[in-house]
Motif scaffolding. Structure first.
Motif, PDB file in Angstrom:
ATOM      1  N   GLU A  46       0.800  -1.228   0.000  1.00 47.24           N
ATOM      2  CA  GLU A  46       0.000   0.000   0.000  1.00 47.24           C
ATOM      3  C   GLU A  46       0.825   1.268   0.000  1.00 47.24           C
ATOM      4  O   GLU A  46       0.313   2.344  -0.293  1.00 47.24           O
ATOM      5  CB  GLU A  46      -0.962  -0.002   1.204  1.00 47.24           C
ATOM      6  N   SER A  47       2.125   1.151   0.372  1.00 49.71           N
ATOM      7  CA  SER A  47       2.916   2.391   0.481  1.00 49.71           C
ATOM      8  C   SER A  47       4.381   2.090   0.188  1.00 49.71           C
ATOM      9  O   SER A  47       4.818   0.927   0.209  1.00 49.71           O
ATOM     10  CB  SER A  47       2.788   2.947   1.907  1.00 49.71           C
ATOM     11  N   TRP A  49       6.682   2.696   2.116  1.00 52.69           N
ATOM     12  CA  TRP A  49       7.214   2.135   3.358  1.00 52.69           C
ATOM     13  C   TRP A  49       7.063   0.617   3.310  1.00 52.69           C
ATOM     14  O   TRP A  49       7.975  -0.144   3.589  1.00 52.69           O
ATOM     15  CB  TRP A  49       6.453   2.685   4.579  1.00 52.69           C
ATOM     16  N   ARG A  50       5.889   0.148   2.933  1.00 54.58           N
ATOM     17  CA  ARG A  50       5.607  -1.296   2.938  1.00 54.58           C
ATOM     18  C   ARG A  50       6.524  -2.015   1.939  1.00 54.58           C
ATOM     19  O   ARG A  50       7.046  -3.097   2.233  1.00 54.58           O
ATOM     20  CB  ARG A  50       4.146  -1.524   2.564  1.00 54.58           C
ATOM     21  N   ASP A 124       6.526  -5.026  12.737  1.00 51.55           N
ATOM     22  CA  ASP A 124       5.898  -3.772  12.303  1.00 51.55           C
ATOM     23  C   ASP A 124       4.725  -3.408  13.207  1.00 51.55           C
ATOM     24  O   ASP A 124       4.797  -2.514  14.013  1.00 51.55           O
ATOM     25  CB  ASP A 124       5.471  -3.904  10.825  1.00 51.55           C
ATOM     26  N   ARG A 125       3.593  -4.082  13.047  1.00 45.68           N
ATOM     27  CA  ARG A 125       2.398  -3.747  13.825  1.00 45.68           C
ATOM     28  C   ARG A 125       2.171  -4.798  14.907  1.00 45.68           C
ATOM     29  O   ARG A 125       2.640  -5.915  14.802  1.00 45.68           O
ATOM     30  CB  ARG A 125       1.175  -3.675  12.894  1.00 45.68           C
ATOM     31  N   PHE A 143       5.024   3.368  18.129  1.00 36.82           N
ATOM     32  CA  PHE A 143       4.206   4.319  17.359  1.00 36.82           C
ATOM     33  C   PHE A 143       3.702   5.461  18.220  1.00 36.82           C
ATOM     34  O   PHE A 143       3.526   6.592  17.759  1.00 36.82           O
ATOM     35  CB  PHE A 143       3.029   3.581  16.711  1.00 36.82           C
ATOM     36  N   ARG A 185      -0.289   6.872  16.475  1.00 40.19           N
ATOM     37  CA  ARG A 185      -0.071   8.230  15.976  1.00 40.19           C
ATOM     38  C   ARG A 185      -1.275   9.134  16.223  1.00 40.19           C
ATOM     39  O   ARG A 185      -1.166  10.353  16.205  1.00 40.19           O
ATOM     40  CB  ARG A 185       0.265   8.168  14.473  1.00 40.19           C
ATOM     41  N   ASN A 235       0.986   8.828   7.357  1.00 40.00           N
ATOM     42  CA  ASN A 235       2.148   8.318   6.610  1.00 40.00           C
ATOM     43  C   ASN A 235       2.418   9.190   5.392  1.00 40.00           C
ATOM     44  O   ASN A 235       1.607  10.051   5.036  1.00 40.00           O
ATOM     45  CB  ASN A 235       1.988   6.840   6.244  1.00 40.00           C
ATOM     46  N   ASP A 265       6.908   8.195   8.384  1.00 40.88           N
ATOM     47  CA  ASP A 265       7.596   7.193   7.571  1.00 40.88           C
ATOM     48  C   ASP A 265       8.993   7.648   7.174  1.00 40.88           C
ATOM     49  O   ASP A 265       9.923   6.860   7.226  1.00 40.88           O
ATOM     50  CB  ASP A 265       6.829   6.802   6.284  1.00 40.88           C
ATOM     51  N   CYS A 285       9.739   6.104  10.412  1.00 39.24           N
ATOM     52  CA  CYS A 285       9.262   4.792  10.835  1.00 39.24           C
ATOM     53  C   CYS A 285      10.136   3.805  10.074  1.00 39.24           C
ATOM     54  O   CYS A 285      10.040   3.682   8.864  1.00 39.24           O
ATOM     55  CB  CYS A 285       7.792   4.633  10.460  1.00 39.24           C
TER      56      CYS A 285
HETATM   57  C1  GZL Z   1       4.191   1.426  10.126  1.00 32.94           C
HETATM   58  C2  GZL Z   1       3.508   0.729   9.002  1.00 32.94           C
HETATM   59  C3  GZL Z   1       2.649   1.674   8.267  1.00 32.94           C
HETATM   60  C4  GZL Z   1       3.448   2.783   7.601  1.00 32.94           C
HETATM   61  C5  GZL Z   1       2.637   2.958   6.366  1.00 32.94           C
HETATM   62  O1  GZL Z   1       5.044   0.540  10.764  1.00 32.94           O
HETATM   63  O2  GZL Z   1       2.695  -0.328   9.498  1.00 32.94           O
HETATM   64  O3  GZL Z   1       1.972   0.953   7.264  1.00 32.94           O
HETATM   65  O4  GZL Z   1       3.538   3.934   8.363  1.00 32.94           O
HETATM   66  C6  GZL Z   1       2.341   1.516   6.008  1.00 32.94           C
HETATM   67  O5  GZL Z   1       3.304   3.581   5.307  1.00 32.94           O
HETATM   68  O6  GZL Z   1       1.331   1.438   5.090  1.00 32.94           O
END
Ligand code: GZL
Length: 332
Positions: A46-47, A49-50, A124-125, A143, A185, A235, A265, A285
């Motif tokens: 999706e981004s 970052w991903r 990550d999450r 976060f 956030r 993000n 990010d 991030c």
């Molecule tokens: C953060 C990550 C988030 C980023 C986004 O660790 O899970 O998901 O901040 C990504 O860019 O989509």
């Protein structure tokens, strides 16, 4: 340990068969069998970052480093992640690594992994607190701390601008609702509006961490109002989408004499916008979690002590101090 055995076996084969320069016939189990098999369920793509996160995990959990990686892209669907994890269990992988799209809904599938004796590493999450016993390790970001850094910077900046008591109208574009980065956030910003009666969140919409969705929600907000002082995006993808929408509506994105854009990010593109002054603050991030995962797995393989919770190193950049050299020196 398995990898060490594989190396010893291969060396022994070369030595005893006296062959030099010829490929030794691999002993039974001295090839793929000695790789650590990891099933990796990724949220999606999706981004930026991903994408950087996926590329880093793949580059570190490589065959050269002793791994066989089975990768699954869930395309933003939790059901796809659950299906992938169940497939990894059926394949009897050595480890499962996954980034949980949202914090809830994992207990059942992680219980299956636990019953199968397969360690799960969340990256990550996070997953919800009561599920804590269901995973072996967590590697990711703090976060909430990221959110606090952003709010503290905004408070100081407004103070320096002499706007500490002025009405501050904030548009808040949230990430995927229920995900740890969104929760972490969001809360510091909402708490800050309780501390600052002159701060008001005039619009709070989900941008789902994507540029397209953020552009869409920002465009609809701009049809209602252009009296905006701050746009707080969770993000870089959202920040870029919101900036496109604001510039198309004739708004200037610049903390000196326009809208103050806050982002998270610190991807390369996000930092280019920060250098240009279109993003005022970009809180990093760090997606480079592969080395942390490798370290935990290798310790588990050797039955050594390991840190159950590992936070990755992170910093932040603002438009006043960022330099071209800083951007050029980064890995993502
Ligand atoms: C953060 C990550 C988030 C980023 C986004 O660790 O899970 O998901 O901040 C990504 O860019 O989509």
């Amino acid at each position: 340990m398995k990898k060490l055995l594989a190396v010893v076996l291969c060396l022994a084969t070369v030595f005893f068969c006296g062959c030099s320069g010829e490929d030794p016939h691999p002993l039974p189990g001295s090839s793929e069998d000695n790789l650590i098999v990891v099933g990796f369920s990724q949220v999606g793509a999706e981004s930026e970052w991903r994408v950087a996160n996926t590329e880093n995990i793949k580059s570190v959990l490589s065959e050269e480093n002793g791994y066989m990686l089975i990768f699954d892209d869930a395309r933003q669907e939790q059901e796809n992640q659950i299906r992938a994890i169940r497939m990894f269990i059926q394949q009897d992988v050595d480890y499962i690594v996954f980034s949980p799209k949202v914090e809830t809904g994992w207990n059942s599938i992680l219980l299956e992994a636990k019953e199968a004796g397969i360690p799960v590493i969340a990256i990550d999450r996070y997953i919800e607190q009561q599920g804590e016993y269901l995973y072996t390790a967590y590697i990711g970001s703090d976060f909430y701390k990221e959110g606090e850094i952003a709010v503290k910077w905004l408070e100081d900046f407004l103070e320096k601008q002499g706007r500490a008591e002025e009405p501050i109208r904030i548009v808040h574009i949230q990430g995927t609702i229920g995900s740890t980065p969104q929760l972490g956030r969001t809360v510091p910003l909402e708490k800050a509006t309780e501390r600052h009666p002159n701060w008001e969140i005039t619009a709070q919409e989900c941008g789902d961490f994507t540029k397209a969705k953020a552009y869409e929600v920002m465009s609809s907000i701009l049809e209602r109002t252009k009296d905006i002082d701050v746009v707080y995006c969770e993000n870089d993808g959202e920040a870029l989408g919101a900036i496109d929408a604001m510039e198309e509506a004739g708004l200037k994105c610049n903390p000196e004499d326009g809208v103050i854009v806050i982002s998270f990010d610190a991807t390369r593109l996000g930092l280019e916008y920060t250098l240009a002054g279109k993003i005022a603050l970009n809180v990093e991030c760090n997606p480079l979690q592969g080395p942390y995962v490798d370290k935990v797995i290798k310790k588990l393989e050797r039955s050594e002590y390991y840190d159950r919770i590992s936070y990755v190193d992170e910093t932040y950049f603002d438009y006043q101090t960022i330099t071209r050299e800083m951007i050029d020196s980064r890995e993502y």
